[in-house]
Design an enzyme around this catalytic site. Structure first.
Site, mmCIF file in Angstrom:
data_model
loop_
_atom_site.group_PDB
_atom_site.id
_atom_site.type_symbol
_atom_site.label_atom_id
_atom_site.label_comp_id
_atom_site.label_asym_id
_atom_site.label_seq_id
_atom_site.Cartn_x
_atom_site.Cartn_y
_atom_site.Cartn_z
ATOM 1 N N ASP A 140 2.641 -1.638 18.602
ATOM 2 C CA ASP A 140 2.879 -0.654 17.545
ATOM 3 C C ASP A 140 3.141 0.726 18.149
ATOM 4 O O ASP A 140 4.113 1.405 17.790
ATOM 5 C CB ASP A 140 1.648 -0.623 16.631
ATOM 6 C CG ASP A 140 1.701 0.488 15.613
ATOM 7 O OD1 ASP A 140 2.387 0.313 14.590
ATOM 8 O OD2 ASP A 140 1.067 1.540 15.829
ATOM 9 N N THR A 174 0.828 -1.212 0.000
ATOM 10 C CA THR A 174 0.000 0.000 0.000
ATOM 11 C C THR A 174 0.857 1.253 0.000
ATOM 12 O O THR A 174 0.654 2.166 -0.809
ATOM 13 C CB THR A 174 -0.889 -0.001 1.260
ATOM 14 O OG1 THR A 174 -1.458 -1.302 1.413
ATOM 15 C CG2 THR A 174 -1.989 1.018 1.133
ATOM 16 N N VAL A 175 1.823 1.318 0.919
ATOM 17 C CA VAL A 175 2.627 2.535 1.041
ATOM 18 C C VAL A 175 3.558 2.692 -0.156
ATOM 19 O O VAL A 175 3.710 3.791 -0.706
ATOM 20 C CB VAL A 175 3.421 2.537 2.363
ATOM 21 C CG1 VAL A 175 4.297 3.775 2.451
ATOM 22 C CG2 VAL A 175 2.466 2.480 3.548
ATOM 23 N N VAL A 178 6.720 7.121 12.537
ATOM 24 C CA VAL A 178 5.957 7.570 13.689
ATOM 25 C C VAL A 178 4.818 8.479 13.242
ATOM 26 O O VAL A 178 5.049 9.501 12.594
ATOM 27 C CB VAL A 178 6.846 8.327 14.695
ATOM 28 C CG1 VAL A 178 6.008 8.797 15.883
ATOM 29 C CG2 VAL A 178 7.982 7.441 15.178
ATOM 30 N N ARG A 188 8.176 -8.792 -3.570
ATOM 31 C CA ARG A 188 8.134 -10.249 -3.607
ATOM 32 C C ARG A 188 7.558 -10.768 -4.914
ATOM 33 O O ARG A 188 8.097 -11.675 -5.523
ATOM 34 C CB ARG A 188 7.309 -10.781 -2.430
ATOM 35 C CG ARG A 188 8.176 -11.208 -1.257
ATOM 36 C CD ARG A 188 7.333 -11.848 -0.205
ATOM 37 N NE ARG A 188 6.226 -10.945 0.147
ATOM 38 C CZ ARG A 188 5.691 -10.871 1.365
ATOM 39 N NH1 ARG A 188 6.138 -11.647 2.312
ATOM 40 N NH2 ARG A 188 4.704 -10.048 1.628
ATOM 41 N N GLU A 203 10.802 9.554 9.083
ATOM 42 C CA GLU A 203 9.622 10.344 9.502
ATOM 43 C C GLU A 203 8.350 9.505 9.452
ATOM 44 O O GLU A 203 7.478 9.634 10.316
ATOM 45 C CB GLU A 203 9.488 11.571 8.604
ATOM 46 C CG GLU A 203 8.341 12.498 8.952
ATOM 47 C CD GLU A 203 8.518 13.172 10.311
ATOM 48 O OE1 GLU A 203 7.894 12.697 11.270
ATOM 49 O OE2 GLU A 203 9.285 14.157 10.416
ATOM 50 N N GLY A 211 2.539 8.375 10.997
ATOM 51 C CA GLY A 211 2.214 8.499 9.574
ATOM 52 C C GLY A 211 2.644 9.805 8.948
ATOM 53 O O GLY A 211 3.837 10.109 8.873
ATOM 54 N N LYS A 220 6.720 3.267 18.293
ATOM 55 C CA LYS A 220 6.746 4.692 17.973
ATOM 56 C C LYS A 220 7.207 5.520 19.165
ATOM 57 O O LYS A 220 7.980 6.473 19.029
ATOM 58 C CB LYS A 220 5.360 5.138 17.518
ATOM 59 C CG LYS A 220 4.885 4.446 16.228
ATOM 60 C CD LYS A 220 3.397 4.681 15.983
ATOM 61 C CE LYS A 220 2.907 3.972 14.736
ATOM 62 N NZ LYS A 220 1.419 3.952 14.656
ATOM 63 N N GLY A 251 -2.190 5.051 6.486
ATOM 64 C CA GLY A 251 -2.761 5.171 5.139
ATOM 65 C C GLY A 251 -1.680 5.434 4.123
ATOM 66 O O GLY A 251 -0.617 5.964 4.454
#
Lengths: 435, 435
Positions: B208, B14-15, B134, B46, B131, B136, B212, B309
């Site tokens: 998670d 996604t990112v 942490v 992959r 950056e 997003g 952070k 996101g």
């Protein structure tokens, strides 16, 4: 031995004193973070004899402020004199001309002369930095210039004047906490408490916020600073009843600086707005500042903190110095001055939005029909209307209208039709609703 | 002709897809801001055949991810594979070893191996930036590292996990908007909506957020990242009644990561907290993240925005790339790795604060006395106590206590005294009140 970054400091008022204290108190930490010490070597101010509560005898005292620009021991000049022109501007030009770095908290000078100074800094291949000029201690210039650099930014807006926000949040407080009063009354209290200047014009009429907005817009949009086209008005005409009506409708009133860049041009406005209670800015109270920017990938970012005061402002000034000490700086407005676009000022009439319009009117037959007809004839679609006896001795009646979304031109035309009407008492109050 | 900054991209989830789209869509703007174009030259993932909705045929496809580190055309490697070790770490070491810049969104790897990687980057005199690891899209690492660099920072805390905040704000919503339900019920809905992973353990158990927090604490305090000493728990045991009792007392429940650095050592905790309704974090709802840091000159700063996101995370990754393209970067943790201190982990028992403790108990004589006696014997001073029939079929009763400020050790001792009591149903829920 690593060479320190050596500072010449012009202006020893509240903020200047704060910078001296900060560099004293946090010196070891700053040296670790910056990779080298940051040391003041020379200072200049109007009155040498004044007791400022800090030991200045360690620094060379320079009577002629402009001479700091060519002081042989200084790498960077920090300007905390203020004023858009005069000694501050002379010093800025001289410093950049001499090839030294220049750091300032002077929003008026950057709003008016930022482009010229950015060009001078680039020619001399040196730093021009002004984080403290906008929103005090909040690193919002860095946030836009670097943190959001990957984004096309369509809109930037926020609470840019702490004095106005202090007054508005006082006015909206519950009656038992001193709220429910009109502007003039609360201003007098703010002045007594030191939250407003004895001449508060620049703050309460939106000029201070307009300076800051022009700087933010330039960095956000990649356009030349355009202070001249900021439409600014302030909070003088907000009355207690506006706060109450807004609250009943689910809004709080905030003085917002708001800039948009679109196909219709560059739009910049400082004006009281109705902010929905669900929006973070509705919860910003007291002298706090907060800035929102909307990027096409990052979405909505909010930066919030103290917008003024010696500590926060000194924090921003020294952050700029640390960037310079680290060698982490570049073009002042996020891109070279020659790359900044010159966008035409937008016609606000073409903007679409919802509006709040409040009238004070005579209590007699036909007034409401007159207002409603003016709105209809201008094509303004009314979402809600409240008519309320003011309870005042003059028997005046308040009429507050919230419009559906539509062009601002229509509202302006409706108010134009009503101009000079014998039914109206004073000027109508037109506020935009933040969408 | 100015040389572009050339990127090798590892990981096309996604990112990764977001980074490709962002660099396509905003390319002209980025070149103006960065002073030169930023171009992807090679990618690795992959599965080559998978359709990712972006044209990858322009880029060299490299099967062996680690080979990106030595790709002759790449200046910087962007790692978006994830995982604290494995291929991500191998790639990081190889890239920095080869003297290329390294940008990552990998919080787990930086929390575990950040110090080693920072040393490697410094030895190679190249960039290590994270950056996106942490919060997003929020430029909070930059905010701490640079914006607040002049300040001694005593405390940093915030909402660091969007999934948990989504769930908590769903739980606290009015009943007609789907609120008032218990954790498990809302989690199932969040999973159905894609706001929580099918295996949500890392999110809802606080791991998670702990990753952070360890990164933020290191930068804020100038200490080595110390993930191992973060005390983390999550929101599994928050029930609807906790939300309701907190609301009645003027609080909202938020999963906070909180770090403090004081004479008693380095304190790091991820735990649900009661946040006063007057605090900005109480108004952060949905999947939003927000971080507060307190500096000794700037006061309290708040950074808020989308914490996850593809768009926001890509925004942060590319901001790092723009910093590198501009040459505006330095030590990853705000100071050289060797200057980072190693502070002892604080004993939480020595912290002072107010607490909320909720028990579910049998409905029988003497239970309240037993709890009250345990509190008294441990020296816990009770500010308020509510006992309420749960209305459930089991006849259980809720007892919620808010304590006066006192040492956490005392509360722990009181709970220890009550351990194994036949009167208690399940474990007591102990939450700290943000002061």
């Amino acid at each position: 031995m690593i060479k320190p970054l050596r500072i010449a400091l012009a202006g020893l008022g509240t903020v200047g004193g704060g910078v001296v204290r900060l560099l004293d108190q946090n010196s070891a930490l700053i040296a670790r973070r910056a990779g080298r010490p940051i040391e003041i070597v020379a200072v200049s101010a109007r009155d040498r004899s004044k007791d400022r509560g800090v030991d200045l005898s360690r620094f060379a005292w320079i009577d002629d402020t402009t001479a700091l620009a060519t002081h042989p021991d200084a790498d960077v000049v920090v300007e905390l004199i203020g004023g858009s022109d005069g000694p501050a501007l002379t010093l800025a030009r001289a410093t950049l001309g001499a090839g030294k770095g220049f750091v300032t908290a002077n929003k008026a000078m950057i709003a008016h002369h930022g482009l010229e100074l950015a060009r001078a800094a680039e020619q001399a291949n040196t730093a021009l930095k002004f984080e403290a000029a906008v929103a005090g201690g909040i690193p919002v210039i860095k946030g836009l210039r670097e943190g959001m650099a990957a984004n096309e930014i369509a809109r930037v807006y926020g609470i840019l004047n702490g004095t106005c926000n202090f007054i508005l949040s006082k006015m909206e407080a519950p009656r038992e906490q001193g709220g429910g009063r009109d502007f003039a009354d609360v201003l007098a209290e703010a002045q007594a408490l030191g939250f407003a200047e004895s001449d508060p014009t620049f703050d309460i009429d939106g000029v201070d916020a307009a300076h800051k907005l022009a700087i933010l817009a330039s960095i956000a949009f990649g356009t030349q600073p355009a202070f001249g086209t900021v439409a600014a008005s302030g909070i003088r005409h907000v009355i207690a009843a506006d706060i109450a009506e807004a609250a009943a409708l689910g809004y709080r009133i905030r003085l917002l600086g708001l800039a948009e860049d679109g196909p219709y041009g560059l739009f910049q406005r400082v004006h009281p707005h109705l902010v929905p209670i669900s929006h973070p800015l509705a919860h910003v109270t007291g002298a706090t500042n907060a800035v929102v920017a909307e990027g096409n990938f990052v979405g909505r970012l909010l930066f919030q903190g103290a917008g003024a005061g010696d500590g926060p402002t000194a924090s921003a000034v020294v952050a700029d110095l640390i960037d310079i000490a680290r060698g982490e700086y570049g073009p002042a407005f996020a891109m070279p001055a020659e790359a900044l676009a010159q966008h035409q000022a937008a016609d606000p009439g073409e903007r679409r939005g919802r509006a709040y319009v409040r009238f004070m009117v005579e209590d007699r037959v036909g007034v409401l029909a007159e207002i409603a007809a003016a709105m209809r004839d201008a094509g303004v679609s009314i979402e809600s209307l409240i008519q309320r006896g003011s309870g005042g001795e003059d028997g005046s009646v308040l009429v507050a209208i919230v419009t559906h979304e539509g062009p601002e031109r229509a509202v302006a035309q409706a108010l134009e039709r009503l101009r000079g009407s014998q039914s109206l008492i004073g000027q109508p109050m037109w506020m935009h609703i933040l969408g």
